[in-house]
Design an enzyme around this catalytic site. Structure first.
Site, PDB file in Angstrom:
ATOM      1  N   CYS A  50       0.774  38.446  63.334  1.00 29.21           N
ATOM      2  CA  CYS A  50      -0.185  38.742  62.261  1.00 29.21           C
ATOM      3  C   CYS A  50      -1.487  38.197  62.073  1.00 29.21           C
ATOM      4  CB  CYS A  50       0.604  38.851  61.051  1.00 29.21           C
ATOM      5  SG  CYS A  50       2.266  39.556  61.049  1.00 29.21           S
TER       6      CYS A  50
ATOM      7  N   HIS B  90      -3.318  37.866  54.600  1.00 27.74           N
ATOM      8  CA  HIS B  90      -2.556  36.600  55.651  1.00 27.74           C
ATOM      9  C   HIS B  90      -3.624  36.018  56.444  1.00 27.74           C
ATOM     10  CE1 HIS B  90       1.340  36.083  57.986  1.00 27.74           C
ATOM     11  NE2 HIS B  90       0.876  35.112  57.036  1.00 27.74           N
TER      12      HIS B  90
ATOM     13  N   ASN C 100       0.085  44.540  65.334  1.00 26.49           N
ATOM     14  CA  ASN C 100       0.665  43.972  66.733  1.00 26.49           C
ATOM     15  C   ASN C 100       2.100  45.033  66.764  1.00 26.49           C
ATOM     16  OD1 ASN C 100       1.273  41.583  64.652  1.00 26.49           O
ATOM     17  ND2 ASN C 100       3.223  42.534  65.240  1.00 26.49           N
TER      18      ASN C 100
END
Length: 482
Positions: free
Chosen positions: A102, A185, A316
């Site tokens: 991530c 994130h 991803n």
């Protein structure tokens, strides 16, 4: 229902489709490359003739697999709105992320730089992560220290710094309204949050949904310290995204819509729970598809569709559930299933509807491409790894990349150059396995995209050349690492 090409059909028809793109409708768009112009008042922006600076709606799922959409071959999960986006735009078959996890993938997306250049290698953990999770990650690190697995060095980077040049900052400086809805994130403290990095408005989560506390924020304010019902997130995100489009409809805008799902743990609202043939995972993806439909409806309602770029992709490959679409591996792995993701772009009048592009491209390319369209020059005081891929959107299938690099944390495990992919070694993300550090292998991506047949002994010259390219690349990265 309209027939969707399977991967087998797609590969068989690649030559025909490629010829059609090169010789057919997109020929007029390709000729438009010679007719581009610099829009008055911008810094050398190159736009197709007759086009104004576009709005940008960038929608990204979390851990969505290459094979999780109908238009990429899924039979269990229904995605009619995303499929319509594909019908109206261009679908890429060989699109890569810069990392199979991530945080570094998102860094590359927003900066156009391989995350290794910032010594950013793994997902960020909340500074106040619950004790149970801290023990778990500490256990993985201990196993790595004694050689049982290689979880990788997380690096020294603590977040996307406010003084770093990024896609959002460049667009904001160019007069765009900028908004992030959903998952960030890229840092947990105020100096690393979205509003310190070029976003005018943020509604979402600073972290990831399997780590507690899982906070919900508006700008820099925590509005829910630990999300009680994750099943409401997709609908709440969608409401915020639609409200932003409504507010900013009269000026250029950039909406980065970053979904929490289908990252585990999986949650869906009551309207979607138990409705998919793909189980709970499929429920979450079908709710995301609903959300895409609502965004497209809003653009139509406001008359914005013709001058809005809409992208749908993933950060991803899939984790414990989800489909890599017949590719090998998944999240965290240097196999194709970890790095190759779905990517669809719609831009009416520029991207020919219903086209398929087989060129190798990367999420590193979004930053320089979108900034060029906005008339923003990339900084010259640092290496930018992404490139402007407007020619691909116009129909070219010539990849602008000499090579694509496959990272496991701080280590380069592989490289793709043209049809060849060379893997030095293979690791298994964080799961203990006796299959680690096996290799090397050489695969042909045109005849063996599933990476089943090692051709290294047949082509030792290619192995030597690609190993040398990795060695040179590592030295160049080390020279620019902070």
């Amino acid at each position: 229902m309209k027939h969707r090409m399977t991967r087998r059909e797609l590969l068989k028809g690649a030559a025909v489709v490629g010829a059609g793109i090169g010789m057919g409708a997109n020929l007029s768009l390709l000729s438009g490359v010679s007719r581009v112009f610099a829009q008055e008042g911008t810094k050398g922006s190159m736009l197709p003739a007759g086009k104004e600076r576009p709005n940008i709606v960038f929608i990204m799922a979390d851990d969505l697999g290459y094979g999780d959409l109908e238009c990429y071959g899924s039979m269990a999960i229904k995605t009619p709105n995303i499929d319509t986006l594909s019908d109206d735009g261009m679908r890429f078959t060989d699109f890569y992320v810069c990392s199979p996890v991530c945080t570094p993938s998102r860094y590359g997306l927003l900066t156009g730089r391989y995350p290794a250049r910032a010594d950013l290698n793994l997902a960020f953990l909340p500074p106040d992560i619950v004790f149970k999770k801290r023990i778990e990650y500490g256990f993985y690190q201990k196993l790595s220290d004694v050689g049982i697995l290689d979880s990788g060095d997380p690096g020294t980077c603590q977040g996307l710094s406010g003084d770093e040049f990024s896609l959002a900052r460049g667009l904001k400086d160019a007069g765009y309204a900028t908004c992030l809805v959903g998952k960030w994130h890229l840092g947990y403290t105020e100096e690393y949050l979205p509003c310190a990095n070029g976003f005018d408005y943020f509604y979402g989560t600073p972290g990831v949904n399997d780590m507690k506390p899982f906070r919900l924020m508006r700008n820099n304010e925590v509005i829910e310290d630990d999300v009680a019902d994750q099943g409401t997130l997709t609908k709440r995100y969608t409401e915020e995204a639609l409200a932003f489009i409504d507010r900013e409809k009269d000026r250029p805008f950039f909406l980065y819509f970053s979904h929490t799902f289908p990252h585990i743990p999986l949650h869906a609202s009551e309207d979607f729970l138990g409705t998919s043939e793909g189980g709970l995972y499929g429920d979450t993806v079908e709710e995301i598809d609903w959300s895409v439909g609502k965004v497209l409806e809003k653009l139509d309602e406001l008359g914005l569709s013709e001058n809005t770029i809409v992208v749908f992709t993933s950060d991803n490959g899939p984790w414990y559930e989800g489909s890599p679409g017949g590719l090998r591996g998944g999240k965290g792995l240097a196999y194709e299933g970890g790095f190759r993701v779905p990517m669809i772009i719609r831009w009416p009048g520029v991207v020919s509807p219903g086209t398929v592009n087989h060129a190798v491209a990367s999420n590193l390319d979004f930053c320089p491409t979108f900034l060029a369209l906005a008339g923003v020059e990339m900084p010259e005081d640092r290496v930018i790894d992404g490139v402007d891929i407007l020619p691909l959107f116009l129909g070219s299938e010539e990849s602008p990349h000499e090579a694509i690099y496959y990272y496991h944390a701080e280590k380069v495990e592989g490289i793709r150059v043209g049809e060849w992919k060379y893997l030095r070694r293979h690791n298994v993300y964080v799961w203990p396995s006796n299959l680690q550090l096996k290799g090397p292998w050489l695969f042909n991506m045109e005849t063996d995209p599933r990476e089943r047949y090692d051709l290294g002994t047949n082509h030792p010259d290619i192995v030597e050349r690609l190993e040398g390219m990795i060695t040179d690349w590592e030295a160049s990265i080390e020279a620019t690492r902070p």
